[in-house]
Scaffold this active site. Structure first.
Site, short mmCIF file in Angstrom:
data_model
loop_
_atom_site.label_atom_id
_atom_site.label_comp_id
_atom_site.label_asym_id
_atom_site.label_seq_id
_atom_site.Cartn_x
_atom_site.Cartn_y
_atom_site.Cartn_z
N PHE A 10 25.29 6.00 -49.74
CA PHE A 10 24.98 4.81 -50.55
C PHE A 10 24.15 5.26 -51.75
CE2 PHE A 10 23.23 0.48 -51.34
CZ PHE A 10 24.44 -0.20 -51.39
N ARG A 44 21.53 8.62 -44.56
CA ARG A 44 21.11 9.90 -43.97
C ARG A 44 20.19 9.73 -42.75
NH1 ARG A 44 21.56 15.01 -45.45
NH2 ARG A 44 22.15 14.75 -47.62
N ASP A 202 32.78 21.99 -61.80
CA ASP A 202 33.24 20.61 -61.59
C ASP A 202 34.54 20.35 -62.37
OD1 ASP A 202 32.47 17.67 -60.76
OD2 ASP A 202 32.92 17.57 -62.89
N LYS A 206 38.51 19.54 -61.11
CA LYS A 206 39.37 18.48 -61.65
C LYS A 206 40.69 19.05 -62.16
CE LYS A 206 35.30 15.68 -62.61
NZ LYS A 206 34.19 15.47 -63.53
#
Ligand code: NAP
Ligand code: HSE
Length: 428
Positions: A10, A44, A202, A206
Site C-alpha cells: 500500500f 509489512r 529500470d 522496460k
C-alpha cells in the site's frame, strides 16, 4: 455482488487506486459491468497497519499474505510491492490458486516474465501489467491491439521518469544531482532503490517487455546493454547543446537483418526530434512501423495517479472479462523465436569525447585510428585546450557495434588519447 480484489503493498501506486475507484465509480461500473471492492490489503507489519489506520485508511489490513491467497472470495490480486522476492512467490501462489493478477513490477516481469506467463496460461487466469512500462502511457495495449496489423521495426523510448526528471532539472534549472534525486523520490517517481532508475536498469527492464509486445521476441535482460545518466558529464551536455542536440536516456529496440537488438544509453537526440522535447517526468515511446510510419505515445512515466490509472484499467478489464466469461486470454499473443542481432548489423552514429595532447599531428593520428576501422567523421571539433591537453569531440557517420568495440579498444591502448565518453547519436 462486487468483484473483490486483494492489494499486496500500500505504497505510492497502490494508495492511488481507491481514489480512482471512488472518483470514477460510475464510469468504471459501466465498463466493468460490476463494482470493485478492495477486500484486503497486505502491509509489512502491525506498525504499518496502525500507521495507516491512524491516517484514516479503513481497509482490512493483513500482515500475512495467506489471508489473501486463501480467501476464495478474492478473485484478483494486485501486486504493488516491487522487487523480485517475495513478489514472485506471492504472484506465483496467486496464479496457482486461480486468481487473476495485475502488477506494475517490471523488475520481476523482465527477469521471470516467461515463467509467470506460462503459469497464468496453465491456470487459465489473467496476468496484466500495463503500468510496468511508461507508467501512465497505455503503450502495451496499444502495441498488442492497435498495432496488431502493423510490423514494428524500431522502438525508441524515454522510459524512465526519474532520470528524465533529474536530467531536466539539472540541465535546465541547474539543480544538483542530489537535489534532483531527492525531489524525484519525494514525488514518488523513484524506485525504492533508485540505482535502477539512474543506471538505466529500470529502462532496460522496460525494453525487455517492449521487445515482447513490439517484436514478439523475449529478449533476456542480460542481452540488453545499459548505461545510465551517471555517465553523462556537464561537458557532454554543453557539447550536445552546441552541436544542436539534447542528451536523453533512451531505450532503443530494433529489428535488424540478423535479429533483435535492445539497449539503453544516454543518446544525443537532434533538437527537432520529437523525443528531444520530452521533459521532466514525462515519458514517450516513439514507434517506427511499416504501416503507420512514425507514431509517438507520450505521457507521465511515473507518479501515483498516472500509474494507478494503468493498474486500475487492468483490474477493470479483468472484471469485465469475468462478466463476459472470456478471462484468461494472454496479455500479449505475439510470439516468435528470439534471434539476437549480430553486432555488425547494429549501426548508429556516435559521439566521442577525447582528451589528447595539443600538438602537431594529433588530429592526423586520431583520423588514422578511425580510418583503420573505416569509420568516417561527420563532425570534429576542438573544444578547449589548456595549452597541453585539448578536448576533442568527434561525431561519426553511421558505424556498427563491431567497429565501435574495435575503435574504443584501440583508443584505450593509444598512449596519446584518453577516451572520456562515447554516446550514440540519433541521425536526423
Ligand atoms: P512503494 O511506494 O515503495 O510501495 C511499495 C509498498 O509495498 C511499500 O509500502 C512497501 O513497504 C510495501 N511492501 C514491500 N514489500 C512488502 C512485503 N513483503 N509485505 C508487505 N508490504 C510490502 O512503491 P511504488 O512506487 O508504489 O511501486 C510499486 C510497484 O509499482 C513497483 O513494482 C514499481 O516498480 C512499480 N511502478 C511504480 C511507479 C511509480 O511511479 N512509483 C510507476 C510504474 C511502476 P515498505 O515501505 O515497508 O518497504
Ligand atoms: N521509477 C520508475 C520511473 C517508475 O521513474 O520511471 C515508473 O516505472
Amino acid at each position: 455482488m462486487s468483484v473483490k480484489i486483494g492489494l499486496l503493498g500500500f505504497g505510492t501506486v497502490a494508495s492511488g487506486i481507491p481514489f480512482l475507484l471512488k472518483e470514477n465509480a460510475e464510469k468504471i461500473q459501466q465498463a466493468a459491468q460490476d463494482t470493485i471492492e478492495i477486500a484486503k490489503v497486505l502491509v509489512r507489519d502491525d506498525a504499518e497497519k496502525e500507521r495507516l489506520e491512524a491516517a484514516g485508511h479503513d481497509y482490512y489490513f493483513v500482515t500475512n499474505v495467506d489471508e489473501i491467497l486463501a480467501d476464495e472470495d478474492i478473485q484478483i490480486v494486485v501486486e504493488l510491492m516491487g522487487r523480485i522476492e517475495p513478489a514472485k512467490t506471492f504472484i506465483s501462489c496467486a496464479l496457482e490458486a486461480g486468481k487473476h493478477v495485475v502488477t506494475a513490477n517490471k523488475d520481476l516481469l523482465a527477469v521471470h516474465g516467461s515463467e509467470l506467463r506460462i503459469l497464468a496460461e496453465k491456470n487459465n487466469v489473467a496476468l496484466y501489467y500495463e503500468a510496468a512500462v511508461a507508467g501512465g502511457i497505455p503503450i502495451l495495449r496499444t502495441l498488442s491491439n492497435s498495432l496488431v496489423s502493423d510490423k514494428v521495426t524500431r522502438i525508441l523510448g524515454v522510459l524512465n521518469g526519474t532520470s528524465n526528471f533529474m536530467m531536466t532539472k539539472m540541465v535546465d534549472e541547474g539543480w544538483t544531482y542530489e537535489e534532483a534525486l531527492k525531489t524525484a523520490q519525494e514525488l514518488g517517481y523513484a524506485e525504492s532503490d533508485p540505482t535502477n532508475d539512474v543506471e538505466g536498469i529500470d529502462a532496460a527492464y522496460k525494453a525487455v517487455i517492449l521487445s515482447q509486445f513490439g517484436f514478439g521476441m523475449t529478449i533476456d535482460f542480460d542481452n540488453v546493454e545499459h548505461k545510465g545518466i551517471s555517465t553523462i558529464s556537464p561537458d557532454d551536455v554543453a557539447v550536445a547543446q552546441e552541436l544542436g542536440y539534447v542528451i536523453k536516456l533512451v531505450g532503443d529496440i530494433r529489428e535488424t537483418a540478423s535479429g533483435l537488438s535492445a539497449e539503453v544509453s544516454p543518446t544525443f537526440l537532434p533538437k527537432q526530434h520529437p523525443l528531444a522535447s520530452v521533459n521532466g517526468v514525462m515519458n514517450a515511446v516513439f514507434v517506427e512501423s511499416i504501416g503507420i510510419g512514425q507514431s509517438m505515445y507520450y505521457g507521465p512515466g511515473a507518479g501515483q495517479k498516472p500509474t494507478a490509472a494503468s493498474v486500475t484499467a487492468d483490474i477493470i478489464r479483468i472484471v469485465r472479462r469475468l462478466k463476459d466469461e472470456t478471462v484468461g486470454k494472454a496479455f500479449n499473443e505475439f510470439s516468435r523465436p528470439l534471434q539476437i542481432a549480430a553486432p555488425s548489423d547494429v549501426r548508429s552514429e556516435y559521439y566521442f569525447s577525447i582528451l589528447a595532447p595539443d600538438k602537431n599531428g594529433t588530429l592526423l593520428q586520431l583520423a588514422e585510428i578511425f580510418n583503420a576501422e573505416e569509420i568516417s567523421f561527420k563532425q570534429i571539433l576542438q573544444q578547449a585546450s589548456d595549452g597541453e591537453q585539448a578536448h576533442l569531440v568527434v561525431v561519426t557517420h553511421s558505424m556498427s557495434k563491431t567497429q565501435l568495440e574495435r575503435v574504443t579498444s584501440t583508443l584505450a591502448e593509444a598512449a596519446d588519447f584518453m577516451l572520456q565518453n562515447t554516446f550514440k547519436v540519433l541521425g536526423e
